[in-house]
Design an enzyme around this catalytic site. Structure first.
Site, short mmCIF file in Angstrom:
data_model
loop_
_atom_site.label_atom_id
_atom_site.label_comp_id
_atom_site.label_asym_id
_atom_site.label_seq_id
_atom_site.Cartn_x
_atom_site.Cartn_y
_atom_site.Cartn_z
CG HIS A 44 14.50 -37.76 -9.14
ND1 HIS A 44 14.50 -38.93 -9.22
CD2 HIS A 44 15.80 -37.21 -9.94
CE1 HIS A 44 15.93 -39.42 -8.90
NE2 HIS A 44 16.45 -38.21 -10.14
CG ASN A 50 0.86 2.46 3.58
OD1 ASN A 50 -0.08 2.00 3.35
ND2 ASN A 50 1.40 2.42 3.10
N GLY A 51 -0.30 -1.87 6.33
CA GLY A 51 0.19 -2.79 7.08
C GLY A 51 -1.34 -3.69 7.51
CD GLU A 53 14.48 -13.47 -11.32
OE1 GLU A 53 13.93 -12.46 -10.96
OE2 GLU A 53 13.69 -14.03 -10.26
NE ARG A 108 4.52 1.45 -1.52
CZ ARG A 108 5.60 1.29 -1.21
NH1 ARG A 108 6.80 1.90 -1.01
NH2 ARG A 108 4.77 0.35 0.29
CE LYS A 126 9.98 -3.24 -7.82
NZ LYS A 126 10.73 -4.23 -8.48
CD GLU A 139 7.50 -11.79 -10.37
OE1 GLU A 139 8.27 -11.05 -9.06
OE2 GLU A 139 8.50 -11.11 -11.72
CE LYS A 149 12.02 -10.63 -13.14
NZ LYS A 149 11.77 -11.41 -11.37
CB CYS A 168 -1.22 -0.38 1.05
SG CYS A 168 -1.98 -1.31 1.78
CD1 TRP A 210 -1.29 -5.80 -3.75
CD2 TRP A 210 -0.95 -6.65 -2.11
NE1 TRP A 210 -1.26 -6.84 -4.32
CE2 TRP A 210 -0.64 -7.46 -3.17
CE3 TRP A 210 -1.66 -6.90 -0.35
CZ2 TRP A 210 -0.40 -8.44 -2.90
CZ3 TRP A 210 -0.59 -8.33 -0.19
CH2 TRP A 210 -0.51 -9.17 -1.38
#
Length: 612
Positions: free
Chosen positions: A508, A98-99, A485, A27, A607, A492, A489, A2, A74
């Protein structure tokens, strides 16, 4: 997560606050709102969706004022709706938060019993009602906030205004970042200094537990009830550094900024063909005793740490463990004596990473263990940098796209510098090795520029992923974390399910997924694992899989009917993970663009993850 912007000034602030929210859009958020005080009343506008919708609403309603708070949310508690958007109000009190308030249900039950009616599903609304309730006992906004803060359990940053106190704004920092912006005849709060750069370059970074009273001409900071002073920092940073600069998306701009960002990061530690004498000199007294390395991080930063594990153990013979912060902090870890704890975070405000740092410091002190903490971070003013013994700063500059690119590759560059430093200190890296690696590092920006020249080839390859639902990424050795990674990406920003695997693990389990509709991306650097990797590729082809290979130009891997190859310039095997990060970034970017997703602000993501 947020975003908060607030201010008190002589001028009208609606446009300033809205512009600040736009600077915080990177963010991640799902709703936005603003509350402004004028002529003794607070006017509020809230919208589910983008800041542009809020801006239009504010223009239509013509609300404005010289004191106000604004927010991008958010969702953590309650769906992204207008009722759940901030600011929340109770009588004449308006609050942005926020939080997470962990004990909000207990507080909510108590407030409902006292007659308060809740209009949202959020944890944040309890703060507005608590402040309103406290003001019935004492008509002092600062003291009312100071009275209720001990009752709030969790992590939070707060901005609070009250129509009956038109000349002050109260702010609180507890576990969630908050910065003050100083002006002439005006002062501001923000969850990120980027939001305030259009109006000031003078900042105060609040510490845990700070409660602040802002007026137009003054700032009072209280810590545990006592008036304290905090240093004022002037930033030499251009507002334009957060602009797209002619690129379609921030992510693409930041991919192309990587050669310069890596060059700047390397310049921190290198002088011609050797480490600078003064590089990380603050660690010269404590690093010689280090016998173990423990890396703690989340997400992309965790993948960077995985690469560093290979470097630590294979290059300089130093034992190294890597763990996800959200798991590490909850499993009662054993703290070994003479351990270097490396905490990696782009923002330096990642909640789980900070919590792990604080927990380990307590454990080490209780057990009388000798440890050293080091922050590897992109933000010099962050909590992580301030709370660790040592810090190594990447030079990525502002990274706006939610999917990290240049922050990741500069983390890798900085980690290699740190490995060289440790190897030199403990005598396990000789001069010839050092010079070879330093020369290879200096070549990295040039090789990455050559990779960027392959953009059209990678875009053409990406067209074959648009209709796919699943993808595998394979790598071996130091390329395995890059496979992880690359998969991160792709998922995401394109919303394609993707998984990264160590290629030797195919037999496996993952081979069961391979069919003629499953694209398999392979990272084929020219290292000692290449022949093993080629065997793994044969396993995929034997099951009808289609291979998309980023291969060293001298690998001997050829294009064929169901094997599509983009040739990557040869790089030193140890440095290759940095180089191979770039093509997987470009692949993910182009797939996302072709699928029409929101590249810079992917759904459900943020973010800076400042809550658990």
């Amino acid at each position: 997560m947020c975003g908060i912007v607030g201010g008190i000034a002589e001028r009208h602030l609606a446009a300033v606050l809205i512009e600040g929210l736009k600077k915080l859009e990177y963010r991640g958020y799902d709703s936005a709102g603003v509350a402004l005080l004028e002529n003794g009343q607070i006017a509020r506008a809230r919208e589910a969706g983008k800041v542009a919708l809020l801006e239009a609403s504010v223009k239509i309603s013509k609300i404005d004022g010289s004191i106000g708070i604004a927010h991008t949310r958010w969702a953590t508690h309650g769906k992204p709706t207008q009722d759940n958007a901030h600011p929340h109000m109770s009588g004449d009190v308006a609050v942005v938060h926020n939080g997470i308030i962990e004990n909000y249900q207990e507080l909510k039950a108590e407030l409902e019993q006292a007659g308060y009616v809740f209009l949202s599903q959020t944890d944040s609304e309890v703060v507005a009602h608590l402040v309103h309730q406290a003001l019935q006992q004492q008509n002092n906004l600062l003291k009312a906030v100071q009275a209720i803060v001990p009752r709030l359990h969790g992590a939070y940053a707060l901005g609070i205004i009250d129509a009956n106190h038109p000349d002050e704004l109260i702010a609180v920092r507890q576990g969630s970042p908050l910065v003050l912006g100083l002006g002439i005849g005006e002062n501001f709060i923000g969850s990120d200094q980027l939001a305030l750069l259009p109006v000031t370059n003078r900042f105060i970074y609040l510490e845990e537990g700070d409660i602040v009273r802002l007026t137009r001409s003054d700032i009072e900071i209280y810590h545990q009830g006592e008036l304290v002073s905090r240093a004022v920092n002037e930033l030499d940073i251009s507002v334009s550094s957060s602009d797209k600069g002619g690129f379609k998306h921030y992510m693409l701009k930041e991919i192309y900024e990587q050669p310069d960002a890596i060059q700047h990061t390397l310049s921190v530690g290198l002088d011609h063909d050797q480490l600078k004498d003064d590089f990380l000199s603050s660690g010269n007294a404590v690093l010689p005793a280090i016998q173990h390395v423990q890396i703690i991080a989340c997400g992309t930063s965790y993948h960077a740490g995985m690469v560093a594990k290979y470097w630590c153990e294979q290059l300089i013979g130093l034992s190294c463990q890597v763990e996800i912060a959200s798991e590490f902090r909850y499993r009662s870890p054993v703290v070994l004596n003479n351990t270097l704890f490396i905490y990696i975070s782009q923002s330096g405000e990642t909640a789980d990473t900070l919590a792990a740092l604080r927990d380990i410091d307590k454990r080490a002190a209780a057990a009388q263990k000798n440890i050293v903490s080091l922050a590897l971070c992109n933000v010099p003013t962050s909590s992580l940098v301030r709370e660790t013994d040592l810090h190594l700063l990447t030079q990525a500059g502002p990274e706006i796209g939610v999917a990290s690119t240049k922050a990741f590759t500069t983390q890798l560059a900085a980690l290699m510098l740190l490995v060289l430093k440790l190897g030199k200190i403990n005598g396990t890296l000789d001069d010839a090795q050092e010079q070879e690696l330093v020369q290879a590092l200096w070549q990295t920006p040039k090789i990455i520029n050559q990779c960027l020249a392959l953009d059209k080839d990678i875009e053409a390859m990406s067209r074959q992923f648009v209709e796919k639902r699943h993808t595998l990424f394979l790598g071996r050795g130091t390329q395995y974390p890059i496979a992880l990674e690359g998969a991160l990406k792709l998922k995401e920003i394109s919303y394609i399910h993707a998984e990264g695997y160590a290629a030797g693990e195919l037999k496996h389990g993952p081979l069961a997924l391979v069919d003629n509709d499953m694209p398999v991306v392979v990272l084929a650097a020219n290292d000692f694992m290449l022949d093993k990797l080629k065997s793994n590729m044969q396993e995929v082809q034997a099951r009808g899989g289609e291979l998309f290979v980023f291969a060293d130009e001298h690998s001997g891997i050829a294009n064929s009917d169901r094997q599509h190859v983009v040739y990557i310039p040869t790089a030193n095997a140890w440095i290759a993970p940095i180089v191979y990060s770039v093509p997987v970034q470009l692949l993910s970017y182009h797939v996302a663009v072709l699928r029409g997703t929101d590249v810079d602000q992917p759904r459900n993501l943020a973010k800076s993850v400042t809550v658990e």
